[in-house]
Design an enzyme around this catalytic site. Structure first.
Site: not given
Ligand code: NAD
Length: 520
Positions: A196, A304, A172, A199-200, A249, A404
Site C-alpha cells: 500500500k 526520518c 510519502f 497516496e501522496k 507517523s 516532529e
C-alpha cells in the site's frame, strides 16, 4: 496501463493553476499480475508540490478489490514458497539490474510527485536498490541451524520458513527506498505481498512493481492496493495477512501496531523522529557545519533521519553565525532544476503546519536566526517552498521541540556540559538517531554507550544503515521487536521450524517409557 505508467514521468511543467491542466491519469491497482483500474469513483489527486499540477489520481481501492488482491497473494503463495531459493534470488538479481536501467525514470517520478531534488531522488532509489542487492544473497541469510546427535542417533535442525501473505504500508517521504525495504526481502524469503504505497506519491511503487514482474516475479506474488485509513484497517483486520511492515507517523503507526497485533499479526512499525546532534567545542568546524546543514535541510527536512535539533556544548554563538551563513547559501528551487539544494515540502497543509510550529517557537521565546517562511521561488510561485530556517534558544518545553516538524527547520539548544547535553537527548521520547561531533575518542565512546537512540553517528550525521545491518530506531520511533532489513528483516518475514529426527537401527523390545525424554 503502459500509458498510465509513463505519464508519471513527464509532468514537470512550470507553475500553472491546476484547473487549466488535462484530466490526470488514474493509478492502477496490481492484482494477480495485472494492472487494473479500480472501480472506485473516490480518488485522491497526486499533486506536484513544486507546481500544484495534478500528476495522477489515486483510487481508494474498493473492499472487493482488496479481497481480490489478498486472494491472489494467497493463491500464489504455495507455488512461490516451493520455488527454489536460487530462482527467487535470481529474480532479485534481475530486478537490481532493471532498477539501475530505469533509475532516471524512477528519480524523475519521485521528483515530480514528492518534490525532492533529482539528485536526492537518485539517492532514494539507490538506497532501496542496495536492499535488493542484499536480497540476492537470501539463501545464506535464510539458512537454518543444525546440531547432529543431540541424543543418541537423533539430530535437530531449524529452518526459516516464509509466513504467507505479508503487507507493507508506506509513507510519502521515500517513495522508492521504503517499498524496497519491504517487498524484496519479504518475497525472496518466499512470502507473497500486498503493498500500500503512500497516496501522496504512489508512482514509484507502480514502476518498481512493473520492474519486479519484468524480472520474473510470478503473478500474484506482489500486489498493490491504494487508499488511506479504510484500506489500512482492512489490512490490519484481514485474517489471511500474517505480518505488516509500516513506516510513517506515530499516529498511524501505533494505531496499526495495536490493531494488527490484536489480530495476532507480526508488526514492525518505524515511526517519527526528532534526531539530535551534540556539538562539542573541539569538533572540526568545517566538517561539522557541512554535516549539520546537509542533514538539517536535505530533502527539505523530510527524512526520518533528518537532523532537526543541535545541542551546542559551550557558547553557541560562533557556531550559529557560521551555520546561518551556510544555510543562507542553499538554493531552494523546484527539484527538477539542476541548481536546487532543496525542493518544496509535500503539501500546502504540511507547509502551513511547519510555519505554525516555527511561529509557536518564536512566540514561546526562541529567536529566529534565519526565517525561510516567506520565500518565493521564481517560476514556481505556487510551490510549497520553505527556505532553511534556524531557531535558537529553544527549550525542551516548547511545542516546536516536542513535535516532529518534518520541514527544513533546525532548532539550536545550548548545554553547559556534555552530561547535560546527553540528558537533553535521553529525555526526548523519540529514539531514531543521534549524532556527536567531536575530536575526542573518549567523548565519542561515552556518547555511544550512554545515548538512548537506535542509530548513532560519530562525526557523521544520522546514518541510514546499509542493508547488511538493520534500521534500528528505538523508543517512540519503533514498535515491534524485529527491525527492517538485514538479519532482523529476514527474521521478521520468516518463522522458525525446529525438526528433530531419529535415523538409526531402532532396537526392538526395549519397552515403553512415559518419562520426559532426556538426551542419552
Ligand atoms: P503517515 O503516517 O501520514 O502515512 C503513512 C501511511 O499510513 C500512508 O500510507 C497513509 O495512507 C497511512 N495512514 C495515515 N494515517 C492513517 C491512519 N490514521 N490510519 C491508517 N492509516 C493511515 O506518514 P507520512 O506523512 O506519509 O510520512 C512521514 C512520517 O513518516 C514522519 O513521521 C517520518 O518521521 C516517518 N518516517 C519514519 C521512518 C523511519 O524509518 N522511522 C522513515 C520514513 C518516514
Amino acid at each position: 496501463i503502459f500509458a498510465l505508467r509513463s505519464s508519471y514521468c513527464f509532468s514537470t511543467g512550470a507553475a500553472e493553476p491546476s484547473s487549466s491542466l488535462p484530466i490526470p491519469p488514474r493509478v492502477p491497482n496490481l492484482i494477480g499480475g495485472k494492472f487494473v483500474d479500480s472501480q472506485s469513483s473516490s480518488t485522491i489527486d497526486v499533486i506536484n508540490p513544486a507546481t500544484q499540477e495534478a500528476v495522477s489520481r489515486v483510487p481508494l481501492t474498493t473492499n472487493e478489490e482488496f479481497r481480490a488482491a489478498v486472494s491472489a497473494a494467497k493463491q500464489a503463495f504455495p507455488a512461490w514458497r516451493n520455488t527454489p531459493i536460487t530462482t527467487r534470488q535470481r529474480v532479485m538479481l534481475k530486478l537490481q539490474e532493471l532498477i539501475r536501467r530505469d533509475i532516471d525514470k524512477l528519480a524523475m517520478n519521485i521528483t515530480t510527485e514528492q518534490g525532492k531534488t533529482l539528485k536526492d531522488a537518485h539517492g532514494d532509489v539507490f538506497r532501496g536498490l542496495e536492499v535488493v542487492e542484499h536480497a540476492c544473497g537470501m539463501a545464506t541469510l535464510q539458512m537454518g541451524e543444525y546440531v547432529p546427535n543431540v541424543s543418541n542417533g537423533i539430530d535437530t535442525f531449524s529452518i526459516r520458513e516464509p509466513l504467507g501473505v505479508c503487507a507493507g504500508i508506506c509513507p510519502f517521504n521515500f517513495p522508492a527506498m521504503i517499498p524496497l525495504w519491504m517487498f524484496p526481502v519479504a518475497v525472496t524469503c518466499g512470502n507473497t505481498f500486498i503493498l500500500k504505497p503512500s497516496e501522496k506519491d504512489p508512482g514509484a511503487s507502480i514502476i518498481l512493481a512493473e520492474l519486479a514482474m519484468e524480472a520474473g516475479l510470478p503473478d500474484g506474488v506482489l500486489n498493490i492496493v491504494h487508499g488511506t485509513n479504510d484500506v489500512v484497517n482492512a489490512i490490519c483486520d484481514d485474517d489471511d495477512i500474517r505480518a505488516i511492515s509500516f513506516v510513517g507517523s506515530n499516529t498511524a503507526g501505533m494505531h496499526i501496531y495495536s490493531r494488527a497485533s490484536a489480530k495476532g499479526k507480526r508488526v514492525q512499525s518505524n515511526m517519527g523522529a526528532k534526531n539530535h546532534a551534540i556539538v562539542l567545542p573541539d569538533a572540526n568546524v568545517d566538517a561539522t557545519l557541512n554535516a549539520l546543514v546537509a542533514a538539517g535541510f536535505g530533502a527539505a527536512g523530510q527524512r526520518c533521519m533528518a537532523l532537526s535539533t543541535v545541542v551546542f556544548v559551550g557558547d553557541p554563538q560562533s557556531w550559529e553565525n557560521k551555520l546561518v551563513e551556510r544555510a543562507k547559501s542553499l538554493k531552494v528551487n523546484s527539484g527538477m532544476e539542476p541548481d536546487a539544494d532543496l525542493g518544496p515540502v509535500i503539501s500546502k497543509q504540511a507547509k502551513e503546519r511547519v510555519c505554525r510550529l516555527i511561529q509557536s517557537g518564536v512566540e514561546s521565546g526562541a529567536r529566529l536566526l534565519l526565517d525561510g517562511r516567506n520565500i518565493v521561488v521564481p517560476g514556481f510561485e505556487h510551490g510549497n517552498f520553505i527556505g532553511p530556517t534556524i531557531l535558537t534558544g529553544v527549550t525542551a518545553d516548547m511545542e516546536c521541540y516536542k513535535e516532529e516538524i518534518f520541514g527544513p527547520v533546525l532548532l539550536c539548544m545550548e548545554a553547559g556540559s556534555f552530561e547535560e547535553a546527553i540528558n537533553i537527548l535521553n529525555r526526548n521520547k523519540y529514539g531514531n538517531g543521534a549524532a556527536i561531533f567531536t575530536a575526542s575518542g573518549a567523548a565519542a565512546r561515552k556518547f555511544q554507550t550512554e545515548i538512548e537512540a537506535g542509530q548513532v553517528g560519530i562525526n557523521v550525521p544520522i546514518p541510514v544503515p546499509l542493508p547488511f545491518f538493520s534500521f534500528t530506531g528505538s523508543k517512540a520511533s519503533f514498535a515491534g521487536d524485529l527491525n527492517f532489513y538485514g538479519k532482523a528483516g529476514v527474521n521478521f518475514y520468516t518463522q522458525i521450524k525446529t525438526i528433530t529426527q531419529q535415523w538409526k537401527d531402532l532396537p526392538g523390545g526395549s519397552g515403553v517409557s512415559l518419562a520426559m525424554p532426556t538426551s542419552q
